[in-house]
Design a protein around this motif. Structure first.
Motif, PDB file in Angstrom:
ATOM      1  N   MET A  22      27.014  44.703  46.310  1.00 48.62           N
ATOM      2  CA  MET A  22      27.333  43.828  45.172  1.00 48.62           C
ATOM      3  C   MET A  22      27.688  42.433  45.672  1.00 48.62           C
ATOM      4  O   MET A  22      27.255  41.426  45.093  1.00 48.62           O
ATOM      5  CB  MET A  22      28.496  44.411  44.362  1.00 48.62           C
ATOM      6  CG  MET A  22      28.170  45.697  43.662  1.00 48.62           C
ATOM      7  SD  MET A  22      29.659  46.398  42.917  1.00 48.62           S
ATOM      8  CE  MET A  22      29.043  47.976  42.348  1.00 48.62           C
ATOM      9  N   LEU A  23      28.446  42.382  46.761  1.00 43.04           N
ATOM     10  CA  LEU A  23      28.812  41.090  47.341  1.00 43.04           C
ATOM     11  C   LEU A  23      27.588  40.381  47.922  1.00 43.04           C
ATOM     12  O   LEU A  23      27.467  39.156  47.805  1.00 43.04           O
ATOM     13  CB  LEU A  23      29.889  41.280  48.407  1.00 43.04           C
ATOM     14  CG  LEU A  23      31.224  41.817  47.892  1.00 43.04           C
ATOM     15  CD1 LEU A  23      32.157  42.122  49.056  1.00 43.04           C
ATOM     16  CD2 LEU A  23      31.855  40.854  46.905  1.00 43.04           C
ATOM     17  N   SER A  68      34.780  43.456  42.272  1.00 49.62           N
ATOM     18  CA  SER A  68      36.243  43.453  42.186  1.00 49.62           C
ATOM     19  C   SER A  68      36.781  44.623  41.378  1.00 49.62           C
ATOM     20  O   SER A  68      37.964  44.936  41.462  1.00 49.62           O
ATOM     21  CB  SER A  68      36.746  42.122  41.608  1.00 49.62           C
ATOM     22  OG  SER A  68      36.361  41.987  40.259  1.00 49.62           O
ATOM     23  N   SER A  69      35.914  45.302  40.643  1.00 45.60           N
ATOM     24  CA  SER A  69      36.361  46.460  39.856  1.00 45.60           C
ATOM     25  C   SER A  69      36.312  47.758  40.659  1.00 45.60           C
ATOM     26  O   SER A  69      36.708  48.804  40.159  1.00 45.60           O
ATOM     27  CB  SER A  69      35.520  46.590  38.583  1.00 45.60           C
ATOM     28  OG  SER A  69      34.197  46.982  38.902  1.00 45.60           O
ATOM     29  N   GLN A  70      35.851  47.679  41.905  1.00 45.28           N
ATOM     30  CA  GLN A  70      35.776  48.862  42.767  1.00 45.28           C
ATOM     31  C   GLN A  70      37.120  49.064  43.461  1.00 45.28           C
ATOM     32  O   GLN A  70      37.976  48.198  43.434  1.00 45.28           O
ATOM     33  CB  GLN A  70      34.656  48.696  43.811  1.00 45.28           C
ATOM     34  CG  GLN A  70      33.301  48.356  43.236  1.00 45.28           C
ATOM     35  CD  GLN A  70      32.801  49.372  42.221  1.00 45.28           C
ATOM     36  OE1 GLN A  70      32.703  50.545  42.522  1.00 45.28           O
ATOM     37  NE2 GLN A  70      32.511  48.915  41.021  1.00 45.28           N
ATOM     38  N   ILE A 106      37.958  38.565  46.988  1.00 45.25           N
ATOM     39  CA  ILE A 106      36.894  38.646  45.979  1.00 45.25           C
ATOM     40  C   ILE A 106      37.369  38.033  44.669  1.00 45.25           C
ATOM     41  O   ILE A 106      36.630  37.288  44.017  1.00 45.25           O
ATOM     42  CB  ILE A 106      36.432  40.101  45.790  1.00 45.25           C
ATOM     43  CG1 ILE A 106      35.745  40.590  47.070  1.00 45.25           C
ATOM     44  CG2 ILE A 106      35.489  40.226  44.592  1.00 45.25           C
ATOM     45  CD1 ILE A 106      35.481  42.082  47.093  1.00 45.25           C
ATOM     46  N   ALA A 107      38.605  38.311  44.287  1.00 50.27           N
ATOM     47  CA  ALA A 107      39.151  37.738  43.051  1.00 50.27           C
ATOM     48  C   ALA A 107      39.199  36.218  43.131  1.00 50.27           C
ATOM     49  O   ALA A 107      38.884  35.525  42.146  1.00 50.27           O
ATOM     50  CB  ALA A 107      40.536  38.313  42.779  1.00 50.27           C
ATOM     51  N   ALA A 120      30.657  44.767  33.466  1.00 48.82           N
ATOM     52  CA  ALA A 120      31.526  45.466  34.417  1.00 48.82           C
ATOM     53  C   ALA A 120      32.202  46.664  33.744  1.00 48.82           C
ATOM     54  O   ALA A 120      32.324  47.733  34.356  1.00 48.82           O
ATOM     55  CB  ALA A 120      32.572  44.511  34.974  1.00 48.82           C
ATOM     56  N   ARG A 121      32.622  46.500  32.500  1.00 46.02           N
ATOM     57  CA  ARG A 121      33.266  47.614  31.788  1.00 46.02           C
ATOM     58  C   ARG A 121      32.314  48.784  31.562  1.00 46.02           C
ATOM     59  O   ARG A 121      32.722  49.928  31.549  1.00 46.02           O
ATOM     60  CB  ARG A 121      33.834  47.139  30.452  1.00 46.02           C
ATOM     61  CG  ARG A 121      35.103  46.313  30.585  1.00 46.02           C
ATOM     62  CD  ARG A 121      35.752  46.061  29.237  1.00 46.02           C
ATOM     63  NE  ARG A 121      34.968  45.202  28.366  1.00 46.02           N
ATOM     64  CZ  ARG A 121      35.040  43.873  28.342  1.00 46.02           C
ATOM     65  NH1 ARG A 121      35.878  43.238  29.130  1.00 46.02           N
ATOM     66  NH2 ARG A 121      34.286  43.166  27.519  1.00 46.02           N
TER      67      ARG A 121
END
Length: 168
Positions: free
Chosen positions: A97-98, A125-127, A137-138, A160-161
């Motif tokens: 993802m990054l 960032s949701s991982q 990341i944030a 993301a949700r």
């Protein structure tokens, strides 16, 4: 006489069977890849990664994407890098993802798309991350948000949700 010859051939053939059987195929692992890299054998690592990635291993897909992205064996190939990063990212690989965020953020092989880069940073960032990784990341995500509209940000958050990793 023919019966005796047939029996002899059958006995000889039966005795030789254990020696004629082929050995099971050697299964490549990520440990083999790490060993090849440590031993400075990038082409061997690349070949092993291709085999593992094609079989659906998300870690290998990410690493193979990196080989293409950074040109570790040949010239960089952003199209192939994005392909492998996307396959790994869809399985929940945070590093992939990054990698996609970098590619979209810098326009590597794709038109620069800060909204897509932001979307991949939101997903990453949701991982489940180590605190220091989550903070970095944030920070990158929040910095990128200053270049986006409220609609682009909301679309990324909605994606993301709803994201669910799907193994291949």
């Amino acid at each position: 006489m023919l019966v005796r010859i047939a029996i002899c051939l059958a006995l000889v053939g039966g005795a030789m069977a254990p020696f004629m059987a082929t050995a099971p195929a050697y299964a490549v692992t990520m440990e083999d890849v790490r060993k090849a890299i440590a031993e400075k054998r990038p082409f061997d690592a690349f070949q092993d990664l291709k085999e593992l990635a094609e079989a659906g291993n998300p870690e290998a897909q990410y690493e193979l994407g990196g080989f293409y992205h950074w040109g570790k064996v040949a010239a960089a190939d952003f199209t192939k890098a994005r392909h492998w990063y996307e396959r790994a990212a869809k399985q929940g690989n945070t590093d992939a993802m990054l990698g996609l965020a970098v590619m979209y953020g810098h326009g590597q092989g794709v038109p620069q798309d800060k909204a897509a880069a932001y979307r991949w940073l939101v997903l990453a960032s949701s991982q489940h991350l180590e605190p220091q990784d989550a903070a970095r990341i944030a920070a990158a995500r929040d910095d990128l948000a200053t270049h986006l509209t409220a609609q682009q940000i909301e679309a990324a958050l909605a994606e993301a949700r709803s994201f669910v990793p799907k193994p291949e």
